[in-house]
Design a protein around this motif. Structure first.
Motif, short mmCIF file in Angstrom:
data_model
loop_
_atom_site.label_atom_id
_atom_site.label_comp_id
_atom_site.label_asym_id
_atom_site.label_seq_id
_atom_site.Cartn_x
_atom_site.Cartn_y
_atom_site.Cartn_z
N LEU A 149 0.75 -1.36 0.10
CA LEU A 149 0.18 0.25 0.20
C LEU A 149 1.27 1.26 0.10
N ASN A 150 2.25 1.18 0.41
CA ASN A 150 2.89 2.33 0.54
C ASN A 150 3.48 2.58 -0.86
N ASP A 151 3.41 2.10 -1.82
CA ASP A 151 3.96 2.38 -2.98
C ASP A 151 2.61 3.12 -4.43
N ILE A 152 1.31 3.36 -3.75
CA ILE A 152 0.74 3.89 -3.69
C ILE A 152 -0.08 5.24 -3.51
N GLU A 153 -0.14 6.26 -4.62
CA GLU A 153 -0.38 7.22 -5.07
C GLU A 153 -1.34 7.82 -3.54
N GLY A 154 -0.74 8.67 -2.09
CA GLY A 154 -2.04 9.07 -1.66
C GLY A 154 -1.75 7.76 -0.08
N LEU A 155 -1.06 7.14 -0.37
CA LEU A 155 -1.54 5.61 0.63
C LEU A 155 0.03 5.49 1.29
N GLU A 156 1.20 6.81 1.17
CA GLU A 156 2.60 6.89 1.69
C GLU A 156 2.34 6.61 3.63
N ASN A 157 1.20 6.64 3.72
CA ASN A 157 1.13 6.86 5.38
C ASN A 157 -0.12 6.15 5.29
N PRO A 158 -0.13 4.29 5.58
CA PRO A 158 -1.32 3.28 4.77
C PRO A 158 -1.83 2.63 6.27
N THR A 159 -2.13 3.89 7.02
CA THR A 159 -2.27 3.45 8.28
C THR A 159 -4.52 3.08 8.18
N VAL A 160 -4.48 2.66 8.93
CA VAL A 160 -6.28 1.37 8.63
C VAL A 160 -7.15 3.31 8.46
#
Ligand SMILES: [Zn+2]
Length: 120
Positions: A71-82
């Protein structure tokens, strides 16, 4: 009245802003469960708010971006907390799903979050 549909996806993530030594700083995976809720008036003729299949059609493109990715690689999800994942989904789903009301996400069997979309 509310409608909901449930989806699952598998993904890896790690959290970049947790305290040193926190277990969530290490790469690990979850089976995420996403419950997508819409709300509205029941049409007296059709007997439904909208076709439940509308939720699947709207969510599928996002699901394809999330499932089996880090998920960290997805734009906007660099900090993929729930919390951030739920908001990422909700904000991107809204244009395709006008009745969207809230996103309930399970990160584990016992924990998750609910993102209620802002009123318009
Ligand atoms: Zn995690």
């Amino acid at each position: 009245m509310e409608l909901f549909k449930t989806f699952t996806f598998e993904a890896a993530h790690w959290l970049p802003h947790v305290p040193a030594g926190h277990k969530c700083a290490r790469v690990h995976g979850h089976t995420y469960v996403v419950e997508i809720y819409t709300r509205g008036k029941v049409d007296p003729h059709t007997g439904w708010i909208h076709d439940l299949a509308d939720i699947k059609v709207a969510f599928e493109p996002l699901l394809n971006q999330l499932d089996h990715y880090q998920l960290n690689d997805i734009e906007g999800l660099e900090n993929p907390t729930v919390e951030n994942i739920a908001r990422w989904i909700g904000d991107r789903l809204k244009p395709a799903l006008p009745h969207l009301w809230k996103i309930k996400m399970w990160e584990t069997r016992s924990s998750g979050c609910v993102y209620t979309l802002p009123e318009e």
